[in-house]
Design an enzyme around this catalytic site. Structure first.
Site, PDB file in Angstrom:
ATOM      1  N   ASN A   1       0.800  -1.224   0.000  1.00  0.00           N
ATOM      2  CA  ASN A   1       0.000   0.000   0.000  1.00  0.00           C
ATOM      3  C   ASN A   1       0.836   1.279   0.000  1.00  0.00           C
ATOM      4  OD1 ASN A   1      -2.542   1.727   0.964  1.00  0.00           O
ATOM      5  ND2 ASN A   1      -0.888   2.077   2.429  1.00  0.00           N
TER       6      ASN A   1
ATOM      7  N   SER B   1      -1.982   0.589  -6.823  1.00  0.00           N
ATOM      8  CA  SER B   1      -1.478   1.395  -7.927  1.00  0.00           C
ATOM      9  C   SER B   1      -2.305   2.677  -8.001  1.00  0.00           C
ATOM     10  CB  SER B   1      -1.540   0.602  -9.239  1.00  0.00           C
ATOM     11  OG  SER B   1      -1.041   1.369 -10.311  1.00  0.00           O
TER      12      SER B   1
ATOM     13  N   TYR C   1       5.791   9.528 -11.038  1.00  0.00           N
ATOM     14  CA  TYR C   1       4.824   8.809 -10.219  1.00  0.00           C
ATOM     15  C   TYR C   1       4.039   7.835 -11.089  1.00  0.00           C
ATOM     16  CZ  TYR C   1       0.758   7.970  -7.211  1.00  0.00           C
ATOM     17  OH  TYR C   1      -0.236   7.377  -6.465  1.00  0.00           O
TER      18      TYR C   1
ATOM     19  N   LYS D   1       3.648   3.756 -10.739  1.00  0.00           N
ATOM     20  CA  LYS D   1       2.344   3.113 -10.591  1.00  0.00           C
ATOM     21  C   LYS D   1       2.076   2.120 -11.727  1.00  0.00           C
ATOM     22  CE  LYS D   1       2.090   3.881  -7.172  1.00  0.00           C
ATOM     23  NZ  LYS D   1       1.655   3.191  -5.925  1.00  0.00           N
TER      24      LYS D   1
END
Length: 319
Positions: A114, A168, A198, A202
């Protein structure tokens, strides 16, 4: 009401309610990274209500754990929630956390990857990787790799239900055109906007889950987008008042942000919903709706290349 609320939907197609639908977790051992705040803390809190044998709340410091436990203990006063020191930007810290998990358990049923950082200033992790990719992907990949033998052993036991959930984001669609810019992952990638970096990290989370499912089909591995949620994840970007930060503020005004209780539903669903109704390797959006994701996120060759690159890097670092 937000005029563009449809851009941040919460379509609870299963009518999922954690209190009603999470089955008894007796005997199960669970690890949640970034468990001290936001969706991670809420995940620990909700799972703790259902009597697992043990939950590890992974955080960078014991002070963060202590603060989170005020709410968690109030919601689940008898739960066994232990502190796991984990700094994903340090592979040595990841190794130490995995060693603790192995030394204290003979099973591991659920791993919720997470934790994450978003749109941080350009930089490198302690081990020399672009900071967002190194934290969000490489750190989690090593943790997963190190606990996989324990999860495989658990999966071989009768009645087991072993799962990995990678948190994600829809921002994986903002990754650079190549998807993963392998040649620059060991640089700060200064020429890229942090929001794109970022997105790259992800995208790696989605590809990692798909490849885990392919290589370890006995373990149910998924990736999820929680929605735009009211957490501190975007604080750095908002404080910088960059173009993407201003856009995020505008988006939040027009589309709204989900409260943490709603933003956590999809990862809780992926971790606990009826196994036969959760697809191995799939990417889910709120709440429990399978989504195709970006074209790059479905690129099997890119997933394989990322896996091989990661394995090679971790081996070179001695892991």
């Amino acid at each position: 009401m937000h005029p563009l609320g449809f851009l941040n939907p919460l379509d609870n197609v299963h009518n999922f309610d954690p209190d009603k639908h999470i089955q008894d977790l007796g005997g199960k051992v669970i690890v949640v990274t970034g468990g001290n705040s936001g969706c991670g803390k809420e995940t620990v809190l909700q799972l703790a209500k259902h009597h697992p044998q043990r939950i590890y709340l992974a955080a960078r410091s014991e002070a963060k754990y202590d603060n989170a436990m005020k709410d968690i203990s109030a919601a689940a006063p008898h739960a066994n929630v232990r502190f796991l020191q984990l700094d994903l930007s340090s592979l040595a810290s990841v190794k130490s956390a995995a060693d603790q998990i192995h030394s204290e358990n003979d099973r591991l049923d659920i791993l919720v990857n997470n934790a994450g950082i978003m749109a941080h200033p350009h930089g490198l992790t302690q081990d020399g990787y672009e900071i967002e990719f190194g934290t969000n992907h490489v750190g989690h990949a090593l943790l997963t790799r190190l606990v996989l033998p324990l999860m495989q052993a658990t999966a071989s036991k009768p009645g087991s239900d072993v799962r990995i959930v990678n948190v994600s984001s829809a921002a994986h669609q903002m990754a650079p055109g190549a998807g993963i810019v392998f040649a620059q992952l060991k640089t700060p990638m200064d020429s890229f906007n942090p929001a794109r970096l970022y997105g790259q990290s992800k995208l790696a989370n989605v590809l990692h889950a798909r490849e885990l499912a392919r290589r370890y089909p006995e373990i149910l591995s998924t990736s999820i987008h929680p929605g735009r949620v009211e957490t501190n994840l975007t604080n750095v970007m908002l404080d910088q008042n960059s173009f993407f930060g201003r856009f995020q503020k505008f988006f939040d005004y027009m589309a709204g942000a989900l409260p943490v209780q709603q933003g956590t539903l999809t990862q809780l669903w992926a971790a606990t919903w009826t196994r036969q109704e959760v697809k191995n390797g799939a990417y889910y959006v709120p709440v429990g709706k399978e989504s195709l994701g970006s074209k790059k996120s479905r690129d099997t060759e890119l997933a394989k290349k990322l896996w091989e690159w990661t394995e090679s890097e971790l081996a070179a670092k001695g892991y």
